[in-house]
Structures are given as C-alpha cells and as structure tokens.
Design an enzyme around this catalytic site. Structure first.
Site, PDB file in Angstrom:
ATOM      1  N   LYS A  92       0.883  -1.360  -0.302  1.00  0.00           N
ATOM      2  CA  LYS A  92      -0.001   0.059   0.153  1.00  0.00           C
ATOM      3  C   LYS A  92       1.207   1.371  -0.491  1.00  0.00           C
ATOM      4  CE  LYS A  92      -4.190  -2.342   0.665  1.00  0.00           C
ATOM      5  NZ  LYS A  92      -3.695  -4.262   0.159  1.00  0.00           N
ATOM      6  N   ASP A  93       0.556   2.027  -0.317  1.00  0.00           N
ATOM      7  CA  ASP A  93       0.880   3.705  -0.106  1.00  0.00           C
ATOM      8  C   ASP A  93       1.358   4.363   0.919  1.00  0.00           C
ATOM      9  OD1 ASP A  93       0.442   3.370  -3.346  1.00  0.00           O
ATOM     10  OD2 ASP A  93      -0.720   4.319  -3.748  1.00  0.00           O
ATOM     11  N   LYS A  94       1.817   5.393   0.631  1.00  0.00           N
ATOM     12  CA  LYS A  94       2.463   6.030   2.450  1.00  0.00           C
ATOM     13  C   LYS A  94       0.944   7.114   2.721  1.00  0.00           C
ATOM     14  CE  LYS A  94       5.201   9.227   4.269  1.00  0.00           C
ATOM     15  NZ  LYS A  94       7.336   9.424   3.953  1.00  0.00           N
TER      16      LYS A  94
END
Length: 478
Positions: A92-94
């Site tokens: 997943k993205d930050k």
C-alpha cells in the site's frame, strides 16, 4: 480515445479511453482523503493456538502515513527480528489511510510495539505466513481536491460505462445526486499504474528489463542513477554523480575515447554522497565498495540481492508490467475490444469464491478462443464470467494467436525479450501468468465534495480509474 499524459506514456499507458476533459484537481491533499481497506481472504486460528503448529501471528493494521515496506522495517526493528519474518498480502501507499493484514513469524501479541500512526488488531495465528496476493481485492474511498470541472465526472462515467461493455453506458450520476447510493458499472484498461514503476522516478521497469537481458551492471546503474526533478536536490546530486562518475562509457564529455578497463570507480565516495534516506541505494553501493577490485556481473548481481526479496521480485514484475501496458495500448490503437474476445484471444474465467459484487479473474483457468467459440465466450464476458487476457511474460508463457498474438510478439520483439529470458536466478525468476485486460467495477460518485468509492480485484490500481477522471500529471494522482 485521447493521448495519455507523457509520463504515463513512458510506462506504456499511451491512451485514455474517455474523450471528455478531466475534472482536474489532485488526490491525497490529506492522508484521510485516500482510504484503502483490503478485502481479506486469509484464514486464522485463535491467538492461543499452539505456536509449534501455528507460528505466524496475524494482525490487521491501519496505517496513516506509512509505506508498507517502511512499516515492516520499523516493526521488525522494534521486535528485534529479521525483516524477512514480516509478510503481507498487498503493498500500500504511504500517503493514505490503509487497512491491511500482516503476519510475523514467532511473534507474541504482547511484543507488538506501539508505533505512531498505526493501530493494530490481533486476529489470530496461522500455520504459514501471508503471501503476496493473499487477498481478494481492495475497497477505496477517495476525495478529489480542487476539481476544476467536477461537472465532467458524469460524462466520463458514461464513457467508461460504454467501454466496459454496457449497452446503455454507465448511467452517470447527476449533479444533484450527493448521497452516493446509486452505483454504476464502469470499465477501464487494466493497466499497471504509475506506482508500479515509481510515481516520481519511474525506473523499476528499466531495472527489470536490464535483469532480463542479463545486464546486471546496467540494472544496478539504472536504479542508482537517473535523477528526476521530483526528487530532493541532494538526491539529484547523488544520482548525477553516479551517472557522471560511475557509469561505464567509452565516451567522455570531451569526446575522447578511453578504455573502460582503466577506469577505477570510487564506490566509497558514492556511499558518502548518497543520503542516508536512500537505504536501498546505499545497500547496493556498500556491496560494491566492499569488493576488492573492479566489480563484474557477479558482484553487481550480489549488490541487487542486498535489497529485500520483495523488491527484487518487483524489478522483474515491473518489466513484465511495462510490456503488458504496451500490449494493451497497442490493442487500443488497433481498435480491438476489451470487453469481449476476438478469434485467437486467451480468456480466463471468474473466481467463483469472490466476494459479492467483485469481478475477480482466475488466471489459473484459461481457454483459447477460436472462431467457433467467439460467440459463446462473448456471452460469458457480458455476464462477468470470463475476461480477455494479455501475458505477464515468463518462462511458461504461451502467447495468444490471431491479432492479439501478433501484438504480443511485436511488443516483445521491440523490447528484445522472449519468455526464456525470465529463467533467472533466485527471486528474479518468473514463470509468468496472464492478466485480464478489462478492469470493471461498480462506482459510487458524490459531487460535494467530489468523491469516488469502488472496489477492485487484487493487483489492480485505483489510479488507472482515477486517471480517466482527473487527466492530470500522475504526480497529482499520488
């Protein structure tokens, strides 16, 4: 159909399939404006199950402002265990609020640390670790900040409904519909999104292509060099040093010829110049600086193997993804359908155990479509039971026939690749698979503020839906 953004074209996404102007704006003004929750598909035993049979502790984590890899590293450091003991089903993205599963080998619930921006819910134990893909998909709740033409969202929705194979289009949401209860079905090309290649510095596919071509030095240099304006100045300076001083070349800036064998590259100086925050780059350079002499292919391969195993796999996957994107763009260029097959296509069938409302392709169930089967398979596609595919090329890949087969062979020839090139050592090896060309989902659209809710099958990217709506620089998609 209109031309894609130049940055997207560089990773194979050459077109938008909607013609309307985008709504503009940007995503991720705040982490809470981009919410992702896994649709879980992993069974656990009670937390007090015997640890000899169930050594993996499984928990659900909600992360705010954490990249999955960074969180895994922080967690392993706090537990005092190897980073390889921490596993998850999807990266997943930050810049988001994400909820996902993790497993840790040999951990006890009482040992889990408190980490800022992280909420942990222990679920139980398992006899094996989570593996990449151990989920059905992801649910998204996204807000668009400062849209310039929010009224265009309804038109775009109609166009994407038509592309998805709906006879009457998507039935776009009107300006007056603000409750988001009406879901409409849309379709987009199932491209690999910009994040697959690096949102701000798309180079992972270049690394992977070099690996597949057995150019280990080229792979390392592609990762260490190639600065972009989107990076901090100190990072750009370090990468420029790598390109100028460490990249092998028979040409100097003055045009004089020199024998590469007489060059002595100062990897220690590179280590001093590269910022500490670039820990994977530093790991590679440190491996080269330790070598007594000029490194060769074996040493460059060893340097690549200093990064986590999932990143090693990602390099090759990015090269496969780039080829896949090019194949989809070429199919668009030739005017071939995505929602139904033509003779020679290879289709996969749907996963019958998928959650309600989620179209989940099962690429283990493949069928070639000849002229006799086009009509019957088309009916399966119309009902969401079958999907036209393109290859993620690997050692076991069998290319399509007919027009699609010509597309696949042309793309691979242009890249100088063939399936046997992915017979690689260790984590770099890939047998390949196929992937659905069409990404279809039920979307809920709100206008005040402009927000979208939808679910996607595992491996698909929310940004390939959002790019059709915003039509902006991929950096503004996050």
């Amino acid at each position: 159909m209109r031309a894609g953004h130049p940055t997207e074209q560089a990773v194979g996404m050459e077109y938008y399939v909607s013609d309307a102007d985008g709504v503009g704006g940007r995503l991720r003004e705040d982490d809470a404006d981009f919410r992702v929750r896994e649709l879980e598909r992993f069974d656990t035993e009670p937390v007090d199950a015997p640890t000899d049979a169930y050594p993996h502790l499984v928990f659900r984590a909600t992360l705010r402002g954490w990249d999955t890899n960074d969180f895994a590293s922080r967690l392993s450091d706090a537990l005092g265990v190897s980073r390889e003991r921490v596993n998850w089903a999807g990266t997943k993205d930050k810049y988001a609020v994400t909820t996902q599963l993790f497993s840790v080998y040999g951990a006890d619930p009482a040992e889990l640390p408190e980490i800022n921006g992280v909420d942990i819910e222990v679920l139980g134990r398992a006899g094996r670790n989570l593996e990449f893909g151990d989920l059905a998909g992801n649910e998204f709740e996204l807000v668009v900040t400062d849209p310039e033409r929010p009224e265009n969202a309804a038109t775009i929705t109609d166009e994407l409904g038509e592309f998805g194979g709906l006879e009457d289009g998507g039935g776009g949401v009107s300006d007056g519909d603000s409750d988001g209860d009406a879901a409409v079905s849309i379709g987009v090309p199932n491209f690999f999104g910009q994040q697959r290649f690096g949102s701000r510095r798309p180079v992972t596919h270049e690394v992977g292509l070099a690996i597949a071509r057995d150019d280990w030095e080229g792979a390392v240099m592609a990762y260490l060099g190639n600065p972009t304006d989107a990076e901090p100045e100190s990072t750009q300076e370090a990468r420029t040093f790598v390109d100028r001083e460490l990249r092998r070349s028979s040409d100097t800036s003055s045009g004089e010829q020199r024998d590469p064998r007489e060059e002595t590259r100062d990897w220690q100086e590179a280590l001093e110049r590269v910022p500490n925050r670039l820990r994977y780059e530093r790991s590679m350079i440190h491996a080269l600086a330790e070598y007594d002499g000029e490194p060769g292919p074996a040493e460059f391969r060893e340097a690549l193997e200093r990064v986590p195993s999932n990143l090693q796999r990602l390099f090759v996957h990015a090269a496969q993804s780039y080829a896949f994107n090019l194949m989809l763009s070429e199919r668009l260029e030739r005017g071939l359908p995505f929602d139904r097959p033509v003779a020679g296509d290879v289709v996969c069938f749907s996963d019958t155990d998928a959650p309600d409302g989620l179209e989940l392709p099962d690429t283990d169930r493949l069928q070639r479509v000849d002229e006799r089967r086009v009509d019957s398979v088309t009916r399966h596609c119309e009902r969401g039971r079958a999907f036209v595919t393109a290859p993620l090329v690997g050692t076991e890949t069998e290319l399509a026939d007919g027009e699609q087969g010509k597309i696949e062979r042309t793309v691979l020839d242009d890249l100088g690749l063939e399936p046997a090139d992915f017979d690689l050592p260790g984590e770099f090896h890939s047998t390949g698979t196929r992937r659905a060309m069409l990404l279809r989902t039920d979307l809920r659209l709100e206008t005040e503020p402009l927000a979208l809710e939808f679910a996607l099958p595992k491996g698909s990217y929310a940004t390939v839906v959002l790019r059709e709506y915003l039509k902006v620089d991929p950096v503004d998609l996050g």
